[in-house]
Every structure is written in structure tokens, then in C-alpha cells.
Design a protein around this motif. Sequence first.
Motif, mmCIF file in Angstrom:
data_model
loop_
_atom_site.group_PDB
_atom_site.id
_atom_site.type_symbol
_atom_site.label_atom_id
_atom_site.label_comp_id
_atom_site.label_asym_id
_atom_site.label_seq_id
_atom_site.Cartn_x
_atom_site.Cartn_y
_atom_site.Cartn_z
ATOM 1 N N THR A 160 -3.315 1.412 14.567
ATOM 2 C CA THR A 160 -2.614 1.290 13.285
ATOM 3 C C THR A 160 -2.804 2.545 12.437
ATOM 4 O O THR A 160 -1.861 3.031 11.798
ATOM 5 C CB THR A 160 -3.123 0.053 12.516
ATOM 6 N N ALA A 161 -4.026 3.073 12.423
ATOM 7 C CA ALA A 161 -4.290 4.302 11.673
ATOM 8 C C ALA A 161 -3.540 5.490 12.268
ATOM 9 O O ALA A 161 -3.183 6.433 11.556
ATOM 10 C CB ALA A 161 -5.796 4.587 11.649
ATOM 11 N N GLU A 162 -3.282 5.457 13.578
ATOM 12 C CA GLU A 162 -2.552 6.535 14.232
ATOM 13 C C GLU A 162 -1.043 6.440 13.996
ATOM 14 O O GLU A 162 -0.352 7.458 13.904
ATOM 15 C CB GLU A 162 -2.812 6.502 15.744
ATOM 16 N N TYR A 163 -0.527 5.215 13.875
ATOM 17 C CA TYR A 163 0.921 5.018 13.857
ATOM 18 C C TYR A 163 1.514 4.650 12.490
ATOM 19 O O TYR A 163 2.735 4.577 12.358
ATOM 20 C CB TYR A 163 1.315 3.934 14.869
ATOM 21 N N PHE A 164 0.668 4.426 11.476
ATOM 22 C CA PHE A 164 1.192 4.008 10.177
ATOM 23 C C PHE A 164 0.530 4.787 9.039
ATOM 24 O O PHE A 164 -0.680 5.044 9.086
ATOM 25 C CB PHE A 164 0.968 2.510 9.956
ATOM 26 N N PRO A 165 1.310 5.154 8.008
ATOM 27 C CA PRO A 165 0.706 5.748 6.816
ATOM 28 C C PRO A 165 -0.101 4.695 6.064
ATOM 29 O O PRO A 165 0.090 3.485 6.272
ATOM 30 C CB PRO A 165 1.917 6.213 5.998
ATOM 31 N N LYS A 166 -0.980 5.139 5.164
ATOM 32 C CA LYS A 166 -1.893 4.220 4.492
ATOM 33 C C LYS A 166 -1.171 3.088 3.775
ATOM 34 O O LYS A 166 -1.616 1.946 3.793
ATOM 35 C CB LYS A 166 -2.770 4.982 3.498
ATOM 36 N N LYS A 167 -0.054 3.392 3.142
ATOM 37 C CA LYS A 167 0.619 2.366 2.344
ATOM 38 C C LYS A 167 1.163 1.219 3.192
ATOM 39 O O LYS A 167 1.393 0.119 2.682
ATOM 40 C CB LYS A 167 1.753 2.988 1.528
ATOM 41 N N ASP A 168 1.380 1.445 4.491
ATOM 42 C CA ASP A 168 1.936 0.420 5.376
ATOM 43 C C ASP A 168 0.888 -0.263 6.251
ATOM 44 O O ASP A 168 1.217 -1.190 7.001
ATOM 45 C CB ASP A 168 3.000 1.029 6.307
ATOM 46 N N ARG A 169 -0.347 0.195 6.172
ATOM 47 C CA ARG A 169 -1.340 -0.298 7.136
ATOM 48 C C ARG A 169 -1.713 -1.755 6.941
ATOM 49 O O ARG A 169 -1.916 -2.490 7.915
ATOM 50 C CB ARG A 169 -2.592 0.585 7.097
ATOM 51 N N ALA A 170 -1.827 -2.202 5.686
ATOM 52 C CA ALA A 170 -2.183 -3.601 5.467
ATOM 53 C C ALA A 170 -1.090 -4.520 6.007
ATOM 54 O O ALA A 170 -1.375 -5.562 6.606
ATOM 55 C CB ALA A 170 -2.423 -3.872 3.987
ATOM 56 N N PHE A 171 0.174 -4.117 5.810
ATOM 57 C CA PHE A 171 1.280 -4.946 6.293
ATOM 58 C C PHE A 171 1.325 -4.957 7.816
ATOM 59 O O PHE A 171 1.460 -6.022 8.446
ATOM 60 C CB PHE A 171 2.601 -4.440 5.727
ATOM 61 N N SER A 172 1.198 -3.780 8.437
ATOM 62 C CA SER A 172 1.218 -3.728 9.899
ATOM 63 C C SER A 172 0.002 -4.459 10.480
ATOM 64 O O SER A 172 0.110 -5.128 11.513
ATOM 65 C CB SER A 172 1.247 -2.273 10.390
ATOM 66 N N THR A 173 -1.141 -4.353 9.792
ATOM 67 C CA THR A 173 -2.330 -5.077 10.233
ATOM 68 C C THR A 173 -2.113 -6.581 10.118
ATOM 69 O O THR A 173 -2.513 -7.348 11.008
ATOM 70 C CB THR A 173 -3.567 -4.652 9.423
#
Length: 488
Positions: A160-173
Motif C-alpha cells: 500500500t505504501a508503494e502503490y498509494f499516496p498518503k492521502k489514499d492509504r487509509a481508504f486503500s487499507t
Amino acid sequence: MNTSKNTKDKMTNYRWTICAMLFFATTVNYLDRQVLSLTWKDFIAPEFHWTDADYGDITAIFSIVYAISNLFAGRFIDWMGTRKGYIWAIGVWSLGACLHALCGWATEHVVGIHDAAEMISATGAVASTIAITSVYFFIAARVILSIGEAGNFPAAIKVTAEYFPKKDRAFSTSIFNAGATVGALVAPVTIPSLARYFQGLGIGNGWEMAFIVIGALGFIWMGMWLFMYKKPHDNPKVNAVELAYIEQDKQAEQDLQPTSSKEEKKLSFLQCLKYRQAWAFALGKFTTDGVWWFFLFWTPAYISDVYGFSSDSSTAQILIFVLYAITMLSIYGGKLPTIIINKTGLNPYAARMRAMFIFALFPLLALFAQPLGSYSYWFPIIIIGIAGAAHQSWSANIYSVVGDMFPKSAVATIIGFGGMAGGVGAFIINKSSGMLFTYADETQMTFMGFQGKPAGYFIIFCICAVSYLIGWFIIKALVPKYKPIVVD
């Protein structure tokens, strides 16, 4: 020409395909974990003469080995990389899942019994020997499962840290973490039915094939991962526009630290422990992970013990299905920090902490689960579902805090450290629950108007209810403000 140019400039969305793969891996992870909890009470315990304490010992040892393995899994994933590391993790846990099926055969061989019927009819010292022997074999299989499963979340968070910017990480997680809920949702309507189906065919006692069928899913995922995953800058399915979107935080960091053009320095495990941010994450996991694991491992037994519905009954399957359907609301939990950021302009950490405080309030409903359960079994099921949704929302955000504050080279290590702390918390609650329920049943203990096992469940529900607020205040005390780790 214009059409071609527009197609080239349009951002690809391969990061969401990778997120889907993480979702399926987490779903398989939880399916494998749930097979035992959904078969032990009605299929395995009669065959091996288990008590609640026996089951509590097995789940507790799974939890503590999972905890210790998390400590090494994070470092392993950071060392091996996400592609190879994930393959190893899911391969080991799928093997462990399948090995559970051999525990009955191994017990028969050691004790000198010929089939399941003879084990079920055993009494006295023979029954005691069967129980002890089988518990050891299940513990061995559970250890292998836990070692592999420990790699799932460190690997998934690192991806997730490799494929998403910080603002999207909680949602992708929150999306891939919903795999835990989907796994728990699918499990009760498939696993007991699988066990009963194979039992009807006369293949063992039925539960063995349930472990094999579910365990085999991980090997299918491994083949897909090998073909689909590469890091964003090496992946031909990620175009320049998507890559720029994924790496948008790099530019912001360079603007803040224009002199830091050298390669990111790696942190050793001991160096990570010097930061309060690492301890805040670990203690947050310690106080809350056990709650989810308790609901995961003990809800089928709760429905059976308190309301008398076996795991393969239609009522029990509907109850557990509805419970985990409610927890699916957690997928919106990852959105809340983004909404807060957009409306208030707060930094990601402050927004996550505000969201996590809201999520910490919902589990307080568990205080009323047992009292309201006297009127209808639907009340505790709905309340546990709400608490589960709150946990998964909390979990998506606490995982994302690590990506916000630590460099990518240390993310899996910190996730592993927190996973270890969460596993220790799970060990304590599972071990204590098994002992408490056996004691409550044998002594007909009373608590707040309840007697026997219902009294024991009420005590654990009360502990679960306040755990998230305790965890939130600990995190806030250790890291009151956003402070990312800068490695010199």
C-alpha cells in the motif's frame, strides 16, 4: 492523433488491481484462520474430547506465535521485498492450513485407535490421552499457520505504501482490510457446510476436507501474484500519469527537505524502537487486536454455548453472516480521515486521530450485549457487528499512521512490531477466555445477574468495550502531534 494522446494522458488505475489482490489475500488469510473456530465445537471437540480450556490453549498459542512471528515477518518482508516476501508468507500459511487435516490421523496413529468413531466413544484415561495428543498436533499445525499469516499485514501495508499516496492509504487499507470481514462473512456459510458435506460422504469426519479445500485457495493466489505484481516504476501496466500520482508525496518531501536527495537510509529494528511513534502504534495494537480476535475465535462458541445453535445450523450461519455483514461498514472508515482533511485542512495524523476517537466510542455498546441478549440473540449479534466495524475502521487508520510517519524502508518492520504487540494482546484474551469459561461453567460463577458461561462472556464483553478508548489515549499521550521520522 488527439485520441491517441488523450489515451496516453489518461491515468491508469492498476494500483486498484493490486489493492484487489491484497483484498483477496486477506480474505484467504481469514478463511484459513476461521476453519478451526467454525468446526471445533460441533465436529472436532466430540471426536477429541476437548474442553473450552483446550480450545483456548490452541488459540492462545496461535496468538503468541503469531505475535513473535510478526516481529520477524516485518523484517523478512523488508529484506525480501513485497513480491517474494508475500509468496513465502501465503505459501507457508496455506501449507499450515492443510496440515490441520492430518491431526486426526496422527492422533489415531499415536494413541493406537483405528477411526473417528472409536475416538468419539472413548472414555476415562483414553479420552484424556486423545485430548492431550490431539491438542499437541493441532498446536503444531497452528504454529505453521501463524508463522505464515504473520507476513500478510506487513506485506500488504508495505505494498500500500508503494502503490498509494498518503492521502489514499487509509481508504486503500480499509478496502483490503475488508477482506478480513469478507473472509469472516463467507466462512460461516461455507465451512460448516463443507465439513458436514464431506462427513456425509464418509471422508474422515468432514472437518479434514474443510481445512484442505480452504487451504488450497492460497496456492491459487500465489500463481496470480507472481504474474501480476511488480513495483510501480517497473510495472508496464502503470503509466507515467499514474506513477506521478502514486509518487506525489516525494515532491512534497523534497520541497520540505531539498537537501535530501540521497538514497533513503534503512532503520534497524533497534533503531525503530527508539521512537515513541513505534511504541504508540504497538500499544494501540496491543490494547485492541485481542478484541477482534476474541470475536473471531469465540463468537461461534458463544452462539452455541448461550443460545444452543450448532455452527452448521441455519440460525447460527445467518447470525454470523449478519454480524460480519455489519462489519462491512468499515470500508467507509478509511474515508472519514479524507473527509476530515478536506473539510478542516488538518494533517493526516490529526485527521486519523479524530476519526479513531469516533471509532473508539462504538465498542462501548458491547457493555449492553449480554443484558440485551436476554431479550433476543439478535441484540448481541448486532452489537458485536458494530464493534467489529469500528475495529476494522480503527485498524485501517492505525496501520496508515505508520506509513504517514515512518520511511517506506521501515514500514513492514514497524507493522511487524505492532503485530507482535497485538498478538500478545490476543494471546492474553484467548487464554484468559478459555480458562474463564471453563471455570464459570464448572463453578456456575455469577456476575451482574448472569450465571455460568454467560457470566464469563459478560466479563470479556466489558473488557472489549473499553479497550479502544484506552488505546486511543495511550497513542495520543505518546504522539500528541504529527511528527514524521526523518532519517539522517
